[in-house]
Design an enzyme around this catalytic site. Structure first.
Site, PDB file in Angstrom:
ATOM      1  N   GLU A  41       0.843  -1.208   0.000  1.00 35.89           N
ATOM      2  CA  GLU A  41       0.000   0.000   0.000  1.00 35.89           C
ATOM      3  C   GLU A  41       0.872   1.250   0.000  1.00 35.89           C
ATOM      4  OE1 GLU A  41       0.061  -2.577   2.038  1.00 35.89           O
ATOM      5  OE2 GLU A  41      -1.794  -2.803   3.164  1.00 35.89           O
ATOM      6  N   CYS A  75      -2.013  -2.882   7.426  1.00 38.68           N
ATOM      7  CA  CYS A  75      -1.538  -2.806   8.814  1.00 38.68           C
ATOM      8  C   CYS A  75      -1.715  -1.373   9.336  1.00 38.68           C
ATOM      9  CB  CYS A  75      -0.064  -3.222   8.871  1.00 38.68           C
ATOM     10  SG  CYS A  75       1.032  -1.959   8.190  1.00 38.68           S
ATOM     11  N   CYS A 122       0.358   1.259   7.354  1.00 42.56           N
ATOM     12  CA  CYS A 122      -0.252   1.577   6.058  1.00 42.56           C
ATOM     13  C   CYS A 122      -1.526   2.389   6.258  1.00 42.56           C
ATOM     14  CB  CYS A 122      -0.541   0.303   5.276  1.00 42.56           C
ATOM     15  SG  CYS A 122       0.954  -0.471   4.663  1.00 42.56           S
TER      16      CYS A 122
END
Ligand SMILES: O=c1ccn([C@H]2C[C@H](O)[C@@H](COP(=O)(O)O)O2)c(=O)[nH]1
Ligand SMILES: [Zn+2]
Length: 164
Positions: A84, A108, A111
């Site tokens: 990402e 996560c 990100c």
């Protein structure tokens, strides 16, 4: 009924198309355990950027570690750039405000911060295998607070085969 003059049936939906592109991008990853791909799309369904998880430029895939356990300095976790973030950083066009992110693994917490700050408003994800980890729980907390919508990709039974 005669189908002549009518559009072809069975074409890819937008979600199949963009998730397919995200997954294809993930196939570039050298991570032996989890290959993650991302595709960022404008509000009017134009592909803006793509990314996959890998080491930063100059950090050799053959020299940096791909392991998951042991001394943190000898694992991938301190070095790998997430798909990402790579997709966000790869974008050269200016603002990602209002964009959508298709990603093969739920983002996560790190990100999530980048997604929120970039102005991305929607996340379509496929796998959520780390849903019970603090990282993903924190990610969802931040996305909820920031009003970023996320929904699970609805897998179809379609198999896409490309001979290259
Ligand atoms: O938001 C995320 C979270 C993880 N990744 C990448 C980082 C790693 O290369 C793998 C996860 O490895 P595991 O062996 O499954 O722990 O996924 C990402 O790109 N985006
Ligand atoms: Zn991440």
């Amino acid at each position: 009924m005669d189908k002549k003059g009518q559009k072809r049936q069975g074409y890819l939906s937008w979600d199949e198309y963009f998730m397919g592109v995200a997954m294809l991008s993930g196939m570039r990853s050298k991570d032996p355990h989890s290959q993650v791909g991302a595709c960022i799309v404008s509000e009017d369904n134009k592909i803006l950027s793509m990314g996959y998880n890998g080491f930063p430029k100059g950090c050799s895939d053959d020299e940096f570690p791909w392991g998951r356990e042991g001394d943190p300095l000898d694992t991938k976790y301190l070095y790998v750039t997430h798909s990402e973030l790579n997709a966000i950083l790869n974008y050269r066009g200016g603002s990602l405000e209002g964009a959508k992110l298709y990603v093969s693994l739920f983002p996560c917490n790190e990100c999530a911060k980048a997604i929120i700050q970039a102005g991305i408003k929607t996340i379509v994800y496929d796998c959520d295998k780390y849903a019970d980890t603090p990282s993903v729980i924190a990610s969802k907390k931040m996305l909820d607070a920031a009003g970023v919508r996320y929904y699970k990709y609805n897998r179809t039974d379609r198999e896409i085969t490309i001979k290259v």
